[in-house]
Design a protein around this motif. Structure first.
Motif, PDB file in Angstrom:
ATOM      1  N   LYS A  20      31.923  73.555  10.553  1.00  0.00           N
ATOM      2  CA  LYS A  20      30.589  73.017  10.881  1.00  0.00           C
ATOM      3  C   LYS A  20      29.520  73.732  10.080  1.00  0.00           C
ATOM      4  N   GLY A  21      29.649  75.046   9.938  1.00  0.00           N
ATOM      5  CA  GLY A  21      28.698  75.794   9.112  1.00  0.00           C
ATOM      6  C   GLY A  21      28.713  75.324   7.677  1.00  0.00           C
ATOM      7  N   PHE A  22      29.917  75.098   7.147  1.00  0.00           N
ATOM      8  CA  PHE A  22      30.056  74.614   5.773  1.00  0.00           C
ATOM      9  C   PHE A  22      29.438  73.235   5.610  1.00  0.00           C
ATOM     10  N   TYR A  23      29.821  72.297   6.465  1.00  0.00           N
ATOM     11  CA  TYR A  23      29.324  70.932   6.320  1.00  0.00           C
ATOM     12  C   TYR A  23      27.833  70.831   6.617  1.00  0.00           C
ATOM     13  N   ASN A  24      27.326  71.629   7.537  1.00  0.00           N
ATOM     14  CA  ASN A  24      25.891  71.613   7.807  1.00  0.00           C
ATOM     15  C   ASN A  24      25.092  72.213   6.655  1.00  0.00           C
ATOM     16  N   SER A  25      25.749  73.019   5.809  1.00  0.00           N
ATOM     17  CA  SER A  25      25.053  73.614   4.670  1.00  0.00           C
ATOM     18  C   SER A  25      24.958  72.656   3.488  1.00  0.00           C
ATOM     19  N   LEU A  26      25.702  71.561   3.539  1.00  0.00           N
ATOM     20  CA  LEU A  26      25.677  70.594   2.444  1.00  0.00           C
ATOM     21  C   LEU A  26      24.465  69.681   2.541  1.00  0.00           C
ATOM     22  N   SER A  27      23.967  69.276   1.382  1.00  0.00           N
ATOM     23  CA  SER A  27      22.920  68.249   1.366  1.00  0.00           C
ATOM     24  C   SER A  27      23.574  66.927   1.742  1.00  0.00           C
TER      25      SER A  27
ATOM     26  N   LYS B 132      33.534  77.555  11.410  1.00  0.00           N
ATOM     27  CA  LYS B 132      33.485  77.713   9.951  1.00  0.00           C
ATOM     28  C   LYS B 132      33.179  76.388   9.258  1.00  0.00           C
TER      29      LYS B 132
END
Length: 56
Positions: free
Chosen positions: A35-42, A33
């Motif tokens: 990693k998905g969140f942080y990878n979605s950030l610019s 969860k």
């Protein structure tokens, strides 16, 4: 982009994400969860999260 802790240690974006995930993981699925969140950030958004973490 390079991230720096308040003690001067530097981290790549992936290392920063891994560290933030490990420090905030609370359940068996939390790594996926977060990693998905942080990878979605610019990069700019991730930098804000990083700075807020190290200021507290």
């Amino acid at each position: 982009m390079i991230f720096k802790s308040n003690k001067g240690k530097t981290f790549s974006k992936e290392e920063a994400i891994d560290l933030m995930v490990s420090l905030s993981a609370t359940d068996i699925n939390s790594e996926r969860k977060w990693k998905g969140f942080y990878n979605s950030l610019s990069n700019a958004e991730l930098e804000v999260e990083w700075n807020e973490y190290w200021e507290n």
